[in-house]
Scaffold this motif. Structure first.
Motif, short mmCIF file in Angstrom:
data_model
loop_
_atom_site.label_atom_id
_atom_site.label_comp_id
_atom_site.label_asym_id
_atom_site.label_seq_id
_atom_site.Cartn_x
_atom_site.Cartn_y
_atom_site.Cartn_z
N GLY A 167 0.77 -1.41 -0.03
CA GLY A 167 -0.07 -0.24 0.14
C GLY A 167 0.80 1.44 0.07
O GLY A 167 0.19 2.56 -0.25
N ALA A 168 2.14 1.23 0.11
CA ALA A 168 2.96 2.60 0.06
C ALA A 168 4.37 2.13 -0.34
O ALA A 168 5.10 0.82 0.19
CB ALA A 168 2.82 3.14 1.40
N VAL A 169 5.18 2.87 -0.74
CA VAL A 169 6.67 2.71 -0.91
C VAL A 169 7.22 3.82 -0.48
O VAL A 169 8.55 3.79 -0.27
CB VAL A 169 6.91 2.78 -2.42
N HIS A 170 6.66 4.98 0.11
CA HIS A 170 7.39 6.31 0.67
C HIS A 170 6.62 6.93 1.72
O HIS A 170 5.13 6.98 1.42
CB HIS A 170 7.54 7.16 -0.50
N ASP A 171 7.18 7.62 2.58
CA ASP A 171 6.27 8.11 3.63
C ASP A 171 6.65 9.72 3.40
O ASP A 171 7.88 10.13 3.75
CB ASP A 171 6.94 7.91 5.17
#
Length: 215
Positions: free
Chosen positions: A104-108
């Motif tokens: 659901g994500a690869v980066h904050d």
């Protein structure tokens, strides 16, 4: 049932049967994340398995996002998101022949940290609800089975952002040029209200209206 609940129920009924990829597009402050969450709940109420993902988890790192300058509208439009990662991590797995194995994500975006989240397998027949900016751009053409464009005047959306983030409430303020003008570049290039399957005027959060165009 409120007007908003009726609209959400109607929209949930428009989502194609079976596995489907649904886009919730619109400018900053228009209410994408809230609408996507409520749509996901309306779909679940119909007994449909749903996975909700935000494109905010697929920003480029800050050095890429700001390589044209921190105030650049072109940079906001062209460099904000890692579309290959969004495709490989979410849209392709949920597409025809996909294995439903996603992350659901690869980066904050807050910390600028690159993430290496575990892969998760979605239930069979799951509906993907993806919210984010610029979802009707050319790079994502053909990736959605149903797409929504939420619209409201910049005077409304910028005021909402000001209330939420403490930013300037005037769309013409220089501090907002990157965002407002970047979104205007998107409008000029893609006319998303014409590409979307459904346009919803979300100017009044309590009384969204199906169908009007923008531009």
């Amino acid at each position: 049932m409120s007007r908003r609940e009726r609209v959400l129920a109607e929209v949930a009924g428009m989502v194609p049967a079976g596995a489907a990829r649904v886009a919730v597009d619109g400018v900053d402050g228009v209410g994408k994340s809230t609408f996507a969450g409520e749509l996901a709940a309306a779909l679940r109420a119909r007994g449909r398995p749903v996975v909700q993902v935000s494109a905010d988890g697929f920003h480029h790192v800050r050095a890429v996002r700001h390589r044209r300058g921190r105030a650049s509208p072109e940079g906001f439009w062209l460099d904000s998101y890692d579309y290959p990662a969004l495709l490989s991590s979410v849209l392709v797995p949920f597409g025809p022949g996909g294995d439903r194995r996603y992350r659901g994500a690869v980066h904050d975006v807050r910390t600028d940290a690159v993430l290496d989240l575990p892969w998760v397998v979605a239930p069979a027949g799951a509906v993907l609800v993806l919210d984010g900016l610029f979802l009707h751009r050319d790079e994502l053409a053909g990736c959605f089975d149903f797409s929504i464009f939420l619209t409201a005047p910049f005077a409304v959306t910028v005021a909402r952002m000001a209330g939420r983030d403490g930013s300037q409430p005037d769309p013409g303020h220089p501090s907002l040029a990157r965002y407002v003008q970047g979104q205007q570049l998107y409008f000029a290039a893609c006319r998303p209200w014409q590409r979307a399957d459904l346009v919803i005027d979300n100017s009044d959060l309590d009384r969204p209206v199906l169908g009007p165009e923008q531009g």
